[in-house]
Design a protein around this motif. Structure first.
Motif: not given
Ligand SMILES: *Cc1c(COP(=O)(O)O)cnc(C)c1O
Length: 387
Positions: A94-96, A99, A130, A180, A185, A213, A215-216, A242
């Protein structure tokens, strides 16, 4: 009464099937899905090649321990390394987790070179990394940390754009800056290129690490493989998640050789991370994030943003700003966006909120022009209704 906990304010709708950009609800309606699991289904719903990959792998092998070699993971890692700044990858789910692992890698790097006092991470206030205990404190958001016990030490925060504060925060015990590349978010705020370059320079001068970061915004969402490629900087550590799984839970941390050296046996682990099933899917996703797909992202993004700006000009008291990069698009309203999102949904377009009154629009990366036209028509209709 639901047996599910109440930690989400869920909309009263559920789906039985999805294909590409569309979702089909249990009450028989068809929705244009510009949420895509929040930038997760990068190739839309029920992608044929992903279906094939998961089916084939599921018949062979789902899971083995990381105590053994996992060729599917070697394969995906080597593809990621070939395409990026990175020399080495750790897989998560997962993203959390990604990170968190990035934070661990940064600290362990300094520990491994005899500078164990360097542990603090500087982050942007009200960012999002996260929901685990460390990640919520990295995010520096009161809403996310309130009620979850003592503040986890080791994080300092500066406001978006406050470079003076950022410089002041760097002390002898600072290990890294983590931001990020595009705040998702937080309201689809693109960190300008000159800013990322400046931060890289500061990191070099102070001999600290840069964690971006993605992730998104990563894995093609920005129109480049990574959003930081626009600034031409080279980060040290990049958490992703993601989009890389295309709907299957995968997280990962990409690292340079320098920092990866610190992650010797025993320093980190994950039971599920990097299992053959996840790796087979990730690999099939990555194979489709090619030049043509990125071209589609850029073309569709340009068209979408241009047309949204035309709507903004027509409704200047409703829409404050159209912003974003690639297919990570934010429509910022002057007031709360809840009603607008509800009306879009009534008109069969799914979007999702972000901070600062922003409506987040996340089409799949292979979205077609006629689907964007449909979305524009619905957005236009809702603007008319609400003005
Ligand atoms: C969604 C997100 C996370 C966390 O991801 P999860 O899979 O929900 O744990 C971390 N960093 C960023 C930039 C995100 O958009």
């Amino acid at each position: 009464m639901s047996s599910l906990a109440n930690n989400y304010k869920r909309k009263n709708i559920s789906f039985k099937r999805g294909k590409g950009s569309f979702l089909f609800s249990n009450d028989g309606k068809k929705y244009l899905d510009f949420v895509q699991g929040i930038a997760v289904n990068s190739l839309g719903h029920s992608n044929d090649k992903l279906n094939k990959a998961i089916q084939e792998q599921s018949k062979k092998l789902w899971h083995v321990s990381n105590a053994f070699k996992i060729p599917e993971g070697e394969n995906l890692a080597s593809k990621l390394v070939k395409r990026t700044f990175a020399n080495s990858v750790i897989f998560q789910n997962s993203g959390a987790e990604a990170t968190e692992t990035a934070i661990k890698v940064a600290r362990r790097y300094f520990f491994s070179i005899g500078q164990k006092h360097k542990t603090r991470i500087i982050c942007l206030k009200n960012s999002f990394h996260g929901r685990t205990i460390a990640a919520i404190h990295a995010s520096g958001s009161k809403k996310m940390t309130e009620g979850f016990g003592p503040k986890i030490p080791g994080f300092d925060h500066f406001e978006f754009g406050d470079h003076k504060k950022l410089k002041k925060l760097i002390k002898k015990n600072t290990a890294a800056i983590m931001i990020e590349t595009v705040m998702g978010e937080g309201g689809i705020k693109v960190i300008p290129n000159w800013c990322i370059k400046g931060i890289r320079k500061i990191c070099n001068q102070k001999k600290i690490l840069l964690i971006l970061d993605e992730v998104q915004c990563g894995i093609g969402r920005s129109g480049k493989f990574f959003a930081f490629e626009y600034s031409k900087v080279k980060p040290d550590i990049v958490p992703i998640a993601k989009g890389i799984g295309g709907g299957f839970p995968i997280g990962a941390v990409l690292m340079t050789k320098k920092v990866a050296k610190a992650m010797v046996p025993g320093t980190h682990g994950s039971t599920f991370g990097g299992n053959p099933l996840a790796m087979a899917v990730g690999s099939a996703v990555l194979d489709q994030i090619n030049k043509n797909l990125l071209m589609n992202v850029n073309k569709m993004s340009k068209y979408f943003i241009t047309e949204l700006n035309k709507i903004k000009i027509k409704y200047p008291r409703l829409i404050q700003e159209v912003r974003g990069v690639g297919l990570l698009i934010g429509l910022q309203l002057f007031k709360d966006q809840t009603e607008f999102i509800k009306k879009l949904m009534e008109n069969k377009l799914l979007t999702i909120r972000a901070a600062e009154n922003v409506i987040r629009i996340l089409p799949p990366l292979n979205v077609k022009k006629k689907e964007i036209d449909l979305a524009l028509k619905i957005i236009m209709k809702v603007c008319k209704e609400l003005s």
